[in-house]
Scaffold this motif. Structure first.
Motif, PDB file in Angstrom:
ATOM      1  N   LEU A   1     -14.768  -2.049   6.319  1.00 29.12           N
ATOM      2  CA  LEU A   1     -14.632  -0.770   5.584  1.00 29.12           C
ATOM      3  C   LEU A   1     -12.960  -0.383   5.911  1.00 29.12           C
ATOM      4  CD1 LEU A   1     -17.606   1.322   6.922  1.00 29.12           C
ATOM      5  CD2 LEU A   1     -17.374   0.335   4.470  1.00 29.12           C
ATOM      6  N   ALA A   2     -12.231  -1.443   5.793  1.00 30.96           N
ATOM      7  CA  ALA A   2     -10.744  -1.017   6.074  1.00 30.96           C
ATOM      8  C   ALA A   2     -10.306  -0.129   4.890  1.00 30.96           C
ATOM      9  CB  ALA A   2     -10.061  -2.698   6.044  1.00 30.96           C
ATOM     10  N   GLY A   3     -10.588  -0.188   3.612  1.00 32.66           N
ATOM     11  CA  GLY A   3     -10.065   0.601   2.733  1.00 32.66           C
ATOM     12  C   GLY A   3     -10.369   1.891   2.894  1.00 32.66           C
ATOM     13  N   TYR A   4     -11.101   2.334   3.900  1.00 33.76           N
ATOM     14  CA  TYR A   4     -11.461   3.843   4.093  1.00 33.76           C
ATOM     15  C   TYR A   4     -10.687   4.348   5.065  1.00 33.76           C
ATOM     16  CZ  TYR A   4     -15.544   3.046   0.850  1.00 33.76           C
ATOM     17  OH  TYR A   4     -16.374   3.038  -0.272  1.00 33.76           O
ATOM     18  N   ALA A   5      -9.612   3.575   5.686  1.00 34.87           N
ATOM     19  CA  ALA A   5      -8.889   4.148   6.615  1.00 34.87           C
ATOM     20  C   ALA A   5      -7.747   5.165   6.182  1.00 34.87           C
ATOM     21  CB  ALA A   5      -8.272   3.149   7.543  1.00 34.87           C
ATOM     22  N   THR A   6      -7.402   4.863   4.769  1.00 40.36           N
ATOM     23  CA  THR A   6      -6.342   5.712   4.030  1.00 40.36           C
ATOM     24  C   THR A   6      -6.752   6.127   2.853  1.00 40.36           C
ATOM     25  OG1 THR A   6      -5.599   3.542   2.812  1.00 40.36           O
ATOM     26  CG2 THR A   6      -4.679   3.973   4.960  1.00 40.36           C
ATOM     27  N   ALA A   7      -6.172   7.131   2.239  1.00 44.30           N
ATOM     28  CA  ALA A   7      -6.537   7.581   0.917  1.00 44.30           C
ATOM     29  C   ALA A   7      -6.212   6.518  -0.296  1.00 44.30           C
ATOM     30  CB  ALA A   7      -5.836   9.005   0.718  1.00 44.30           C
ATOM     31  N   SER A   8      -5.271   5.856  -0.067  1.00 44.80           N
ATOM     32  CA  SER A   8      -4.808   4.712  -1.097  1.00 44.80           C
ATOM     33  C   SER A   8      -5.674   3.617  -1.158  1.00 44.80           C
ATOM     34  CB  SER A   8      -3.364   4.312  -0.725  1.00 44.80           C
ATOM     35  OG  SER A   8      -3.498   3.361   0.404  1.00 44.80           O
TER      36      SER A   8
END
Length: 510
Positions: free
Chosen positions: A367-374
């Protein structure tokens, strides 16, 4: 202002609204239980959000240790699980008012009725009364007059329902609608009790048995999911809740995103979840993947197949039974929705895993993409310091450079958060930030309603979820909820509240 009182209150160690201290004085039986009629507040003052945060979900005492002060011991005693349910009031403006009377006259064991939209929507029992401005400011922030809800009630036995308020208020000779904190005597409460009887609660009371067969509940929806996520039953170690269950749920959500099987066998579960518990669990805690594999059933979000017994199984029993476990069908169905999934990930990280390396954990569970808003994986170091790199072929979302330039020009390169404008040698510099990241996993649109003009510092803070924007355009610090700035708005810039809502979900502010 010092409020005078006529009776002493039950002892919890807290100071009450008058500055008196509760030291074990029992409530005389003849005094009886009073009603404290409490307006919940509208969206303008963030009433629904505050209620959800500090009453329905409760606040983790470990998050506010720096402002508990002399009230810490009593709060720890009242809420041994570490999650406190709190509500407060601002100091009265006038020396004589219904609010002054209510603050001075309410007692431990009185019943609080929350009022909203011409209905009573919840009730709770007062466990303790105290005054703590620092804690109130950290939990609820400041209003426009720089006031906060410093007259605080510690609450128990919370239940939610809906019952028309007008008949009760008229019987109590209280103007409709209810505008201020108001106290109804024990005699008046007994007289009107039948009119305040409510139907089946909308939210289970604390301690109510949970449905163990959520997979077969036809009405299971988003609210059910988040009630369950916010009330995970976790054992504690040195007053800190175990991380086993929230880590396991993040792992299960990662499987959904990767379109893997919802149910997984014990051996595979143990080999994947065990290392996560070892690396991200509480320091010194045992690595016991069998605990979340079996006991997550109590959340109503998890099912176990292949094993029927009442006691906790051993790893060898799970292997022999070829047991499998995973999210229920209903929970998986809700979590497949992008907004619900972002909210769930944000809630689990902020509520249970606040001091964990969020970037690394989310990367490990897919779920790496959920660590940032981008949606871009955070930079975890230089190429020289890290492992060997390899070239890959990937697709990147196409961003419209005209939109980027338009938002910058619209705000004259000023940051919508702080108003600063970075000067360069020949011009000025600002950055266009997407509120909901374009591309995977957020799939936000590349349009003006999804853009902000920010300085580099606030772009990083917004992207890394350190700040968020509430429904009233206040820019709040995610760690405390305190207001930093008021977002600057241009008449031609219509910002999507739905995209801001998505960003708040990533921040754990649902």
């Amino acid at each position: 202002m010092k409020l005078e009182r006529d009776v002493e209150t039950v002892g919890t160690g807290f100071d009450d609204a008058s500055g008196h201290n509760n030291r074990g004085v029992h409530l005389p039986e003849q005094l009886g239980i009073q009603w404290v009629l409490q307006p919940r507040g509208t969206s303008r003052v963030r009433g629904p959000q505050h209620f959800r945060h500090s009453v329905r979900e409760g606040v983790r005492l470990s998050d506010y240790e720096h402002v508990l002060g002399a009230d810490e011991e009593a709060l720890r005693h009242l809420f041994p699980g570490g999650v406190a349910r709190l509500w407060g009031s601002t100091p009265p403006v006038r020396q004589k008012s219904d609010k002054v009377t209510a603050l001075a006259g309410r007692r431990v064991d009185d019943e609080v009725l929350f009022y909203a939209g011409k209905k009573f929507v919840a009730k709770a029992r007062i466990l303790g009364l105290f005054r703590n401005r620092a804690l109130a400011e950290a939990v609820w922030g400041l209003d426009d007059d720089r006031k906060t809800w410093e007259h605080i009630m510690a609450l128990g036995d919370v239940s939610e329902f809906e019952v028309p308020a007008e008949p009760v208020l008229r019987a109590l000779r209280i103007p409709v609608p209810l505008r201020s904190l108001t106290l109804a005597s024990a005699e008046d409460r007994r007289r009107c009790l039948d009119q305040a009887e409510h139907p089946k609660p909308l939210v289970p009371s604390q301690g109510a048995p949970r449905d163990q067969t959520a997979e077969h509940r036809p009405t299971f929806g988003r609210d059910d999911l988040f009630r369950s996520l916010s009330r995970l039953r976790t054992h504690t170690k040195e007053r800190r809740p175990s991380r086993h269950k929230p880590i396991t749920l993040l792992w299960a959500i990662g499987r959904l995103v990767a379109e893997q099987d919802r149910m997984v066998g014990w051996d595979e579960f143990s080999s994947e979840v065990g290392p996560l518990l070892r690396d991200f669990g509480l320091p010194g805690s045992r690595v016991t993947p069998e605990y979340p594999f079996w006991h997550l059933r109590s959340s109503g979000l998890w099912s176990v197949e292949g094993l029927k017994q009442s006691s906790s199984p051993t790893p060898s029993q799970l292997t022999a039974a070829q047991a499998s476990a995973g999210l229920t069908k209903d929970a998986a169905r809700v979590l497949r929705r992008a907004l619900a999934r972002a909210d769930a990930i944000g809630l689990l990280c902020s509520r249970y895993l606040g001091d964990v390396d969020r970037d690394e954990l989310l990367e490990r569970v897919g779920l790496a993409g959920y660590a940032t808003a981008s949606g871009e994986a955070p930079d975890r170091g230089s190429a020289e310091a890290g492992p060997d790199r390899r070239s890959v072929t990937s697709t990147q979302p196409v961003r419209d450079p005209k939109l980027v330039e338009r938002i910058k020009v619209m705000y004259r390169h000023e940051c919508q958060v702080c108003g600063s404008r970075v000067e360069t040698r020949y011009s000025h510099y600002s950055e266009a930030a997407h509120i909901r990241g374009v591309g995977k996993p957020h799939e936000g649109p590349d349009e003006l309603s999804n853009l902000l003009s920010l300085c580099p510092n606030h772009h990083v803070e917004f992207d890394r979820l350190a700040i968020y924007i509430d429904e009233d355009w206040a820019v709040r610090r995610n760690s405390t909820g305190a207001v930093d700035y008021q977002l600057k708005l241009h008449a031609d810039h219509v910002i999507s509240q739905e995209h801001l809502r998505y960003h708040r979900g990533l921040c754990g502010r649902i």
